[in-house]
Write a protein that holds these residues in place. Structure first.
Motif, short mmCIF file in Angstrom:
data_model
loop_
_atom_site.label_atom_id
_atom_site.label_comp_id
_atom_site.label_asym_id
_atom_site.label_seq_id
_atom_site.Cartn_x
_atom_site.Cartn_y
_atom_site.Cartn_z
N CYS A 11 -27.57 -20.21 -28.78
CA CYS A 11 -29.01 -20.38 -28.58
C CYS A 11 -29.27 -21.58 -27.68
O CYS A 11 -28.58 -22.60 -27.77
CB CYS A 11 -29.70 -20.59 -29.92
N PRO A 12 -30.30 -21.47 -26.81
CA PRO A 12 -30.67 -22.61 -25.98
C PRO A 12 -31.13 -23.77 -26.86
O PRO A 12 -31.39 -23.60 -28.04
CB PRO A 12 -31.82 -22.10 -25.13
N ALA A 13 -31.27 -24.90 -26.25
CA ALA A 13 -31.77 -26.07 -26.98
C ALA A 13 -33.14 -25.76 -27.56
O ALA A 13 -33.80 -24.83 -27.15
CB ALA A 13 -31.86 -27.26 -26.02
N VAL A 22 -36.57 -15.27 -26.49
CA VAL A 22 -36.79 -14.34 -27.61
C VAL A 22 -37.91 -13.38 -27.24
O VAL A 22 -38.93 -13.79 -26.68
CB VAL A 22 -37.17 -15.12 -28.90
N HIS A 23 -37.73 -12.11 -27.54
CA HIS A 23 -38.77 -11.11 -27.32
C HIS A 23 -39.33 -10.69 -28.67
O HIS A 23 -38.57 -10.43 -29.61
CB HIS A 23 -38.21 -9.90 -26.57
N PRO A 44 -27.69 -15.64 -31.80
CA PRO A 44 -27.94 -15.48 -33.24
C PRO A 44 -29.05 -16.44 -33.70
O PRO A 44 -28.88 -17.64 -33.66
CB PRO A 44 -26.60 -15.82 -33.88
N LEU A 45 -30.16 -15.87 -34.10
CA LEU A 45 -31.33 -16.66 -34.43
C LEU A 45 -31.97 -16.07 -35.68
O LEU A 45 -32.28 -14.89 -35.72
CB LEU A 45 -32.31 -16.60 -33.25
N GLU A 75 -32.64 -7.82 -40.96
CA GLU A 75 -32.13 -7.38 -39.67
C GLU A 75 -33.12 -7.64 -38.54
O GLU A 75 -33.46 -6.75 -37.76
CB GLU A 75 -31.73 -5.90 -39.73
N GLN A 76 -33.61 -8.87 -38.47
CA GLN A 76 -34.54 -9.35 -37.44
C GLN A 76 -35.93 -8.71 -37.52
O GLN A 76 -36.70 -8.81 -36.57
CB GLN A 76 -33.94 -9.15 -36.04
#
Length: 160
Positions: A11-13, A22-23, A44-45, A75-76
């Motif tokens: 993941c980015p900072a 993120v969409h 992974p978020l 599951e998101q």
């Protein structure tokens, strides 16, 4: 035999860079009384997602936390049942030290609240375009009027 590996990038900072990767897909529906948002991310978020109330329709308006309203995640898919979907009722996604507010994309609402001052009382008028039942005596189907003492000025009234 071929082996396919799914490579997840880190993941980015924290901050805007993270949330721009993120969409969000809104699957909220007034018919089922459910707010639902699906996340797709290249990393992974698993953020927390409580609800908040945005003061105005503007994306820059503050969004105030609603206690005890964290969405279930599977599951998101983030969802809350028995919620009247409203464009100003939003998910506040939080991950590490950053957050992002995402609201339902539907402009229609099943209910509305208006407030006016009458002498030393506040008049709250709740209306609903879907079948609704209110517990106070004297309420009509789909409409409720409440008179509150002026002492509540400066306080918040939570309508659920």
């Amino acid at each position: 035999m071929s082996i396919h590996a799914l490579l997840l990038t880190p993941c980015p900072a924290d901050g805007p860079e993270l949330w721009s990767s993120v969409h969000f897909h809104d699957y909220s529906t007034s018919i089922k009384d459910q707010m639902a948002m699906v996340l797709s991310a290249s990393c992974p978020l698993r953020p927390r997602a409580p609800l908040c109330w945005r003061e105005a329709a503007s994306e820059t308006a503050p969004c105030h936390d609603i206690p005890n309203s964290t969405a279930n995640e599977e599951e998101q898919v983030y969802s809350l049942d028995k919620v009247d979907v409203h464009p100003q009722l939003c998910f506040q996604f939080s991950y590490r030290n950053s957050s992002h507010v995402e609201c339902p994309h539907r402009p229609e609402t099943a209910w509305n609240v208006s407030v006016s001052a009458w002498g030393l009382q506040l008049h709250l008028r709740l209306t609903s375009s879907v079948p609704a039942a209110f517990s106070p005596e004297g309420s009509a189907p789909g409409e409720l009027a409440l008179l509150l003492p002026v002492q509540v000025l400066g306080s918040c009234v939570l309508v659920r």
